[in-house]
Design an enzyme around this catalytic site. Structure first.
Site, mmCIF file in Angstrom:
data_model
loop_
_atom_site.group_PDB
_atom_site.id
_atom_site.type_symbol
_atom_site.label_atom_id
_atom_site.label_comp_id
_atom_site.label_asym_id
_atom_site.label_seq_id
_atom_site.Cartn_x
_atom_site.Cartn_y
_atom_site.Cartn_z
ATOM 1 N N ALA A 246 0.890 -1.226 0.040
ATOM 2 C CA ALA A 246 -0.028 -0.027 -0.022
ATOM 3 C C ALA A 246 0.915 1.295 0.052
ATOM 4 O O ALA A 246 1.944 1.407 0.417
ATOM 5 C CB ALA A 246 -0.723 0.068 1.233
ATOM 6 N N ASP A 247 0.466 2.192 -0.472
ATOM 7 C CA ASP A 247 1.104 3.605 -0.554
ATOM 8 C C ASP A 247 0.050 4.679 -0.598
ATOM 9 O O ASP A 247 -1.162 4.374 -1.046
ATOM 10 C CB ASP A 247 2.110 3.738 -1.794
ATOM 11 C CG ASP A 247 3.122 4.690 -1.462
ATOM 12 O OD1 ASP A 247 4.046 4.750 -0.665
ATOM 13 O OD2 ASP A 247 2.921 5.729 -1.973
ATOM 14 N N GLN A 248 0.327 5.724 -0.015
ATOM 15 C CA GLN A 248 -0.403 6.959 -0.155
ATOM 16 C C GLN A 248 0.377 8.287 -0.665
ATOM 17 O O GLN A 248 1.333 8.379 -0.155
ATOM 18 C CB GLN A 248 -1.090 7.327 1.275
ATOM 19 C CG GLN A 248 -2.313 8.141 1.119
ATOM 20 C CD GLN A 248 -2.758 8.560 2.510
ATOM 21 O OE1 GLN A 248 -2.148 8.662 3.602
ATOM 22 N NE2 GLN A 248 -4.166 8.111 2.810
ATOM 23 N N ALA B 167 -3.430 3.741 -2.572
ATOM 24 C CA ALA B 167 -3.338 2.686 -3.519
ATOM 25 C C ALA B 167 -3.037 1.405 -2.635
ATOM 26 O O ALA B 167 -2.225 1.479 -1.890
ATOM 27 C CB ALA B 167 -2.364 2.999 -4.697
#
Length: 202
Positions: A78-80, A115
């Site tokens: 996950a990443d933001q 994401a």
């Protein structure tokens, strides 16, 4: 009885306490195995500029990196990213940079692009990205200093210098988007994927 039907726990390629909390609260058996990648180097090498594309790329890279080292396991990366217009924000390096970020975000609406990707054996199986719009109330110098005093070292652990699940909620006047996206893991599409793989009992 656990709702998790997998032979092994899900792997979360992240040290994020917020993401771990979301999985735990949803009753998903997991273990955290952070990906050892240079995120800024990956981003720079990609040539991507759109915040959603950057978040999606980094989520996939994390999931693939860990899954290639954990054969047969389902891995979630996950990443933001935080974008104010064309400006992308990274985690502040300390109090001074946190204050600068808050001054820039004060009175404006920014976007969080969250994401995630699911990978197994080094191959991406599913990916998704969601957006939340965050409107920060106008903040004066004294209000920013008071917030930084209260939040302490936590301001350097999150992009934008805030954690909405904590004291950062005081900074906002309006939010458009779901809670899971804001915390960095769009949980509903992830759960739908896991159900499709017959990994959940509900």
């Amino acid at each position: 009885m656990s709702i998790w039907l997998g032979k092994d726990p899900l792997i979360l390629a992240s040290q994020s306490r917020a993401r771990q909390m979301l999985l735990a609260n949803a009753g998903i058996s997991y273990e955290a195995v952070p990906a050892d990648i240079d995120e800024r180097a990956v981003q720079k090498g990609s040539g991507l500029a759109a915040p959603g594309e950057i978040a999606s790329l980094l989520a996939r890279e994390k999931a693939v990196w860990v899954s290639s080292r954990k054969p047969g396991r389902f891995v979630v990366g996950a990443d933001q990213t935080l974008a104010l217009g064309e400006r992308l924000f990274s985690k502040p390096t300390g109090r001074a940079q946190a204050a600068e970020q808050l001054r820039a975000l004060s009175g404006n609406t920014h976007q969080l692009h969250s994401a995630f990707a699911v990978a197994r054996d080094g191959q991406t199986l599913f990916a998704d990205v969601s957006i939340a719009k965050m409107t920060m109330r106008p903040l004066g110098k004294s209000e920013i200093e008071a917030y930084l005093d209260q939040a302490g070292e936590a301001v350097a652990t999150s992009v934008g210098a805030y954690q909405l699940e904590g004291f950062g909620v005081h900074l906002f006047e309006r939010i458009e988007g779901d809670h899971f996206t804001i915390l960095g893991l769009p949980l509903l599409p992830l759960l739908a994927f896991l159900r499709g793989e017959r990994l959940l009992a509900v």
